[in-house]
Scaffold this active site. Structure first.
Site, PDB file in Angstrom:
ATOM      1  N   LYS A 102       0.744  -1.317   0.089  1.00 45.65           N
ATOM      2  CA  LYS A 102       0.305  -0.012  -0.635  1.00 45.65           C
ATOM      3  C   LYS A 102       0.671   1.028   0.380  1.00 45.65           C
ATOM      4  CE  LYS A 102      -3.551  -2.612   2.108  1.00 45.65           C
ATOM      5  NZ  LYS A 102      -4.297  -3.091   3.721  1.00 45.65           N
ATOM      6  N   GLN A 124      -3.977  -1.534   9.525  1.00 50.13           N
ATOM      7  CA  GLN A 124      -4.557  -2.746   9.081  1.00 50.13           C
ATOM      8  C   GLN A 124      -4.966  -3.633   9.652  1.00 50.13           C
ATOM      9  OE1 GLN A 124      -2.515  -3.499   5.758  1.00 50.13           O
ATOM     10  NE2 GLN A 124      -3.655  -5.155   6.514  1.00 50.13           N
ATOM     11  N   ASP A 169     -10.542   3.355   3.831  1.00 50.47           N
ATOM     12  CA  ASP A 169     -10.525   2.214   4.019  1.00 50.47           C
ATOM     13  C   ASP A 169     -12.221   1.345   3.503  1.00 50.47           C
ATOM     14  OD1 ASP A 169      -9.069  -0.408   3.311  1.00 50.47           O
ATOM     15  OD2 ASP A 169      -8.671  -0.860   5.307  1.00 50.47           O
TER      16      ASP A 169
END
Ligand code: NAP
Length: 287
Positions: A54, A98, A121
């Protein structure tokens, strides 16, 4: 029937080109490039790899990334403090925590402490509610990546019967909501579902989001179905037995090169949108 590949790699590159050009243009107009903050708690090797990918992807489109690494024994309060700091930092447009966090962390509280306008996200309850109401929001990246892939290939969803296997909050459930918003008739399956094979056999669109290698058998796929495999398991295999499924499907996502690259492209796209001061547009049922 020869199944066509839904090329996630090529489609992700197209999206990234759009992002790169948009950033270049605004930076020329005097704006500072957008920044995505990534938070990794602990040192799980797979999570480290995903965060690295990412961060690299940010660089490739002219975006900055700020990498935050917290120790394995981080408490929920310590993580919330860090997220709060990033929420208040005007140089940060997006925050990615994450998944998965270590077990002592209340991950839902951590996700929900992310400011919705920085939730690129698509993990907050706020954004999930907006998705459920078919409104503009940041959508979870993996399912939205699959939707953008369907759109890229002009695949009609309205009126189709879709079967989603897996109901996690970041993948199966939001995918079912998105397909519903696009006017599919959706069946959401999980570990307690009975006669899964019979249900999958009725599907015009099948989504594999189980986390078990080739769990959905090729023999369950209806002739002409569209097969979307979000799974990524050891040995580069998905959750669907693609070698057999692709003999019958009309379109399928390969593993790798299907859903994975789209997930990262959507993360970057939604960070761009945050920088531009907007959400991803609602999918709009009934339109
Ligand atoms: P997860 O949180 O473990 O959820 C798995 C889901 O599968 C659960 O809803 C579970 O049902 C269901 N399930 C388990 N056994 C089943 C069975 N026998 N029959 C029917 N359903 C069953 O997994 P996830 O995070 O959603 O990830 C799913 C897959 O997507 C994994 O392969 C993962 O690696 C992949 N993934 C890929 C990306 C990407 O970028 N490509 C991103 C995220 C995830 P219950 O709810 O009843 O337990």
């Amino acid at each position: 029937m020869k199944s066509s590949i839904l090329d996630g790699k090529a489609t992700a590159e197209k999206i990234k080109t759009h992002i790169r050009e948009s950033i270049e243009k605004r930076v020329q107009d005097g704006y500072l490039a957008p920044t995505l903050a990534t938070i990794l708690v602990g040192s799980d090797p797979a999570s480290q790899t995903y965060v690295n990918m990412k961060n690299k992807a940010c660089e490739s489109v002219g975006m900055k990334s700020r990498r935050i690494e917290l120790p394995e024994n981080t408490t929920t309060d310590q993580l919330l403090d860090k997220i709060q700091e990033l929420n208040e930092d005007n140089s940060i447009q997006g925050i990615l925590l994450q998944h998965p966090s270590p077990p002592q962390v209340d991950e839902r509280s951590a996700f929900d402490s992310i400011l919705p306008t920085k939730d690129v996200d698509g993990v907050t309850t706020f954004c999930y509610g907006k998705l459920a109401m078919d409104q503009d929001a940041y959508f979870p990246c993996t399912p939205y990546g699959m939707i953008l892939l369907l759109r890229e290939y002009g695949i009609e969803v309205s009126g189709k019967k879709a079967v989603v296997v897996g109901r996690s909050p970041i993948l199966g459930k939001p995918m079912a909501a998105m397909l519903t918003n696009l006017d599919a008739t959706v069946t959401l399956c999980h570990s307690k579902t009975k006669n899964l094979d019979e249900i999958v056999k009725t599907a015009d669109i099948v989504v594999g989001a189980v986390g078990r290698a080739e769990f959905i058998k090729g023999s369950w796929i209806k002739e002409g179905a569209v097969v979307l495999d979000a799974g990524y398991n050891a040995g580069n295999v998905g959750d669907i037995e693609l070698s057999v499924a692709s003999e019958k499907s009309s379109y399928h996502t390969p593993v790798p090169g299907g859903v994975g690259p789209m997930t990262i492209a959507v993360l970057l796209l939604q960070t761009l949108y945050s920088w531009e001061g907007k959400f991803s547009p609602a999918l709009k049922s009934g339109k």
